[in-house]
Design a protein around this motif. Structure first.
Motif, PDB file in Angstrom:
ATOM      1  N   ASP A   1      -1.613   6.254   6.599  1.00  0.00           N
ATOM      2  CA  ASP A   1      -0.851   5.109   7.066  1.00  0.00           C
ATOM      3  C   ASP A   1      -1.636   3.837   6.755  1.00  0.00           C
ATOM      4  N   GLU A   2      -1.046   2.968   5.927  1.00  0.00           N
ATOM      5  CA  GLU A   2      -1.703   1.736   5.496  1.00  0.00           C
ATOM      6  C   GLU A   2      -2.050   0.821   6.664  1.00  0.00           C
ATOM      7  N   CYS A   3      -1.288   0.919   7.737  1.00  0.00           N
ATOM      8  CA  CYS A   3      -1.542   0.057   8.891  1.00  0.00           C
ATOM      9  C   CYS A   3      -2.844   0.407   9.598  1.00  0.00           C
ATOM     10  N   GLN A   4      -3.448   1.507   9.237  1.00  0.00           N
ATOM     11  CA  GLN A   4      -4.723   1.927   9.810  1.00  0.00           C
ATOM     12  C   GLN A   4      -5.907   1.569   8.916  1.00  0.00           C
ATOM     13  N   TRP A   5      -5.657   0.987   7.755  1.00  0.00           N
ATOM     14  CA  TRP A   5      -6.737   0.589   6.861  1.00  0.00           C
ATOM     15  C   TRP A   5      -7.608  -0.455   7.536  1.00  0.00           C
ATOM     16  N   TYR A   6      -8.903  -0.408   7.244  1.00  0.00           N
ATOM     17  CA  TYR A   6      -9.820  -1.410   7.773  1.00  0.00           C
ATOM     18  C   TYR A   6      -9.398  -2.791   7.274  1.00  0.00           C
ATOM     19  N   GLY A   7      -9.263  -3.731   8.183  1.00  0.00           N
ATOM     20  CA  GLY A   7      -8.939  -5.106   7.834  1.00  0.00           C
ATOM     21  C   GLY A   7      -7.460  -5.387   7.654  1.00  0.00           C
ATOM     22  N   GLU A  13       8.454  -5.864  12.596  1.00  0.00           N
ATOM     23  CA  GLU A  13       9.593  -6.729  12.883  1.00  0.00           C
ATOM     24  C   GLU A  13      10.909  -5.994  12.648  1.00  0.00           C
ATOM     25  N   THR A  14      10.845  -4.915  11.916  1.00  0.00           N
ATOM     26  CA  THR A  14      12.008  -4.073  11.671  1.00  0.00           C
ATOM     27  C   THR A  14      11.581  -2.648  11.966  1.00  0.00           C
ATOM     28  N   GLU A  15      12.262  -1.699  11.413  1.00  0.00           N
ATOM     29  CA  GLU A  15      11.852  -0.311  11.593  1.00  0.00           C
ATOM     30  C   GLU A  15      10.724   0.063  10.641  1.00  0.00           C
ATOM     31  N   ASP A  16      10.460  -0.787   9.654  1.00  0.00           N
ATOM     32  CA  ASP A  16       9.403  -0.512   8.690  1.00  0.00           C
ATOM     33  C   ASP A  16       8.143  -1.270   9.076  1.00  0.00           C
ATOM     34  N   ASP A  17       7.021  -0.579   9.083  1.00  0.00           N
ATOM     35  CA  ASP A  17       5.738  -1.248   9.269  1.00  0.00           C
ATOM     36  C   ASP A  17       5.340  -1.834   7.924  1.00  0.00           C
ATOM     37  N   CYS A  18       5.049  -3.111   7.900  1.00  0.00           N
ATOM     38  CA  CYS A  18       4.626  -3.775   6.672  1.00  0.00           C
ATOM     39  C   CYS A  18       3.307  -4.480   6.931  1.00  0.00           C
ATOM     40  N   ILE A  19       2.418  -4.402   5.956  1.00  0.00           N
ATOM     41  CA  ILE A  19       1.149  -5.116   6.083  1.00  0.00           C
ATOM     42  C   ILE A  19       1.434  -6.608   5.977  1.00  0.00           C
ATOM     43  N   ARG A  20       1.065  -7.332   7.014  1.00  0.00           N
ATOM     44  CA  ARG A  20       1.247  -8.778   7.042  1.00  0.00           C
ATOM     45  C   ARG A  20      -0.088  -9.511   6.917  1.00  0.00           C
ATOM     46  N   ARG A  44       1.319 -12.146   4.669  1.00  0.00           N
ATOM     47  CA  ARG A  44       1.328 -13.542   5.087  1.00  0.00           C
ATOM     48  C   ARG A  44      -0.078 -14.155   5.066  1.00  0.00           C
ATOM     49  N   PHE A  45      -1.099 -13.315   5.249  1.00  0.00           N
ATOM     50  CA  PHE A  45      -2.463 -13.789   5.491  1.00  0.00           C
ATOM     51  C   PHE A  45      -3.408 -12.917   4.678  1.00  0.00           C
ATOM     52  N   LEU A  46      -4.133 -13.503   3.720  1.00  0.00           N
ATOM     53  CA  LEU A  46      -5.109 -12.777   2.924  1.00  0.00           C
ATOM     54  C   LEU A  46      -6.430 -13.525   2.994  1.00  0.00           C
ATOM     55  N   ALA A  47      -7.393 -12.923   3.680  1.00  0.00           N
ATOM     56  CA  ALA A  47      -8.719 -13.525   3.828  1.00  0.00           C
ATOM     57  C   ALA A  47      -9.772 -12.495   3.437  1.00  0.00           C
ATOM     58  N   LEU A  48     -10.437 -12.745   2.344  1.00  0.00           N
ATOM     59  CA  LEU A  48     -11.551 -11.918   1.875  1.00  0.00           C
ATOM     60  C   LEU A  48     -12.721 -12.869   1.688  1.00  0.00           C
ATOM     61  N   GLU A  49     -13.605 -12.908   2.664  1.00  0.00           N
ATOM     62  CA  GLU A  49     -14.685 -13.891   2.662  1.00  0.00           C
ATOM     63  C   GLU A  49     -16.055 -13.238   2.599  1.00  0.00           C
ATOM     64  N   GLU A  50     -16.965 -13.945   1.961  1.00  0.00           N
ATOM     65  CA  GLU A  50     -18.388 -13.618   1.951  1.00  0.00           C
ATOM     66  C   GLU A  50     -18.662 -12.198   1.483  1.00  0.00           C
ATOM     67  N   GLY A  51     -18.344 -11.973   0.214  1.00  0.00           N
ATOM     68  CA  GLY A  51     -18.614 -10.686  -0.415  1.00  0.00           C
ATOM     69  C   GLY A  51     -19.072 -10.904  -1.840  1.00  0.00           C
ATOM     70  N   LEU A  67       3.388 -15.642   1.545  1.00  0.00           N
ATOM     71  CA  LEU A  67       1.978 -15.892   1.839  1.00  0.00           C
ATOM     72  C   LEU A  67       1.776 -17.301   2.387  1.00  0.00           C
ATOM     73  N   LEU A  68       1.116 -17.378   3.536  1.00  0.00           N
ATOM     74  CA  LEU A  68       0.808 -18.652   4.185  1.00  0.00           C
ATOM     75  C   LEU A  68      -0.662 -19.033   4.034  1.00  0.00           C
ATOM     76  N   PHE A  69      -1.533 -18.037   3.978  1.00  0.00           N
ATOM     77  CA  PHE A  69      -2.976 -18.252   4.104  1.00  0.00           C
ATOM     78  C   PHE A  69      -3.675 -17.468   3.002  1.00  0.00           C
ATOM     79  N   LEU A  70      -4.340 -18.157   2.083  1.00  0.00           N
ATOM     80  CA  LEU A  70      -5.105 -17.514   1.019  1.00  0.00           C
ATOM     81  C   LEU A  70      -6.534 -18.026   1.090  1.00  0.00           C
ATOM     82  N   ASP A  71      -7.444 -17.141   1.487  1.00  0.00           N
ATOM     83  CA  ASP A  71      -8.846 -17.498   1.682  1.00  0.00           C
ATOM     84  C   ASP A  71      -9.707 -16.498   0.932  1.00  0.00           C
ATOM     85  N   LEU A  72     -10.238 -16.921  -0.193  1.00  0.00           N
ATOM     86  CA  LEU A  72     -11.094 -16.073  -1.031  1.00  0.00           C
ATOM     87  C   LEU A  72     -12.456 -16.740  -1.200  1.00  0.00           C
ATOM     88  N   ASP A  73     -12.976 -17.312  -0.125  1.00  0.00           N
ATOM     89  CA  ASP A  73     -14.213 -18.078  -0.267  1.00  0.00           C
ATOM     90  C   ASP A  73     -15.456 -17.190  -0.239  1.00  0.00           C
TER      91      ASP A  73
END
Length: 177
Positions: A1-7, A13-20, A44-51, A67-73
């Motif tokens: 189940d993708e919803c259990q992935w780290y991070g 919001e519907t019957e389908d779980d979607c990664i937001r 909606r939110f992608l933050a991959l920081e300090e790697g 997508l509202l938030f893109l943080d790849l710093d």
């Protein structure tokens, strides 16, 4: 189940779980950012920081139309910012500081009219900062320092009521009445 992935977080919001949300920070993640990430259509939110993520920013991120938030710093991203990033008109945050990005900042940034936070500092960007920032009426913070930009800060940026404006500039263009 993708919803259990780290991070990753899902919102049912519907019957389908979607990664937001994908938020992975300070764990020194490495590799490259796969173009398949654009298949997460509800993201909606992608933050991959300090790697140590390297390679280029995928050119198909414009497929993330929610997508509202893109943080790849603080990664090791290289190459230019794909023009397609400036087609994600839903973006409110674009944070790409402290990478190895090159090229010019596209005038198409003016299409991101919902943008309130923009960071590009700590890269190797060149050219002039585009005057199209005048279209960004929601912009509160913008940082440009530690790049190789030329010219002066456009008056259009100086006229926006920003909470934070940082750059390697001596002064803004004179504001004309």
């Amino acid at each position: 189940d993708e919803c259990q992935w780290y991070g990753a977080r899902c919102v049912d919001e519907t019957e389908d779980d979607c990664i937001r949300i994908i938020q992975i920070e300070n764990i020194q993640q490495s590799g490259t950012l796969p173009s398949e990430i654009a298949k997460l259509s509800e993201l909606r939110f992608l933050a991959l920081e300090e790697g140590t993520i390297g390679g280029t920013i995928p050119s198909n991120l414009d497929e993330l139309t929610n997508l509202l938030f893109l943080d790849l710093d603080a990664q090791e991203l290289t190459g230019a910012i794909p023009e397609t990033v400036f087609s994600i008109v839903t973006l409110t945050t674009l944070d790409l500081n402290d990478n190895n990005l090159v090229g010019t900042l596209s005038p198409s940034i003016g299409d991101l009219t919902n943008l309130s936070f923009f960071q590009i500092n700590g890269n190797m960007m060149t050219g002039e900062i585009p005057d199209s920032f005048s279209s960004l009426g929601s912009l509160d913070q913008a940082t440009f320092e530690s790049n190789n930009f030329t010219g002066t800060m456009p008056a259009s940026i100086c006229q926006i009521e920003l909470d934070v404006l940082q750059g390697d500039c001596a002064q803004c263009d004179p504001v004309k009445p």
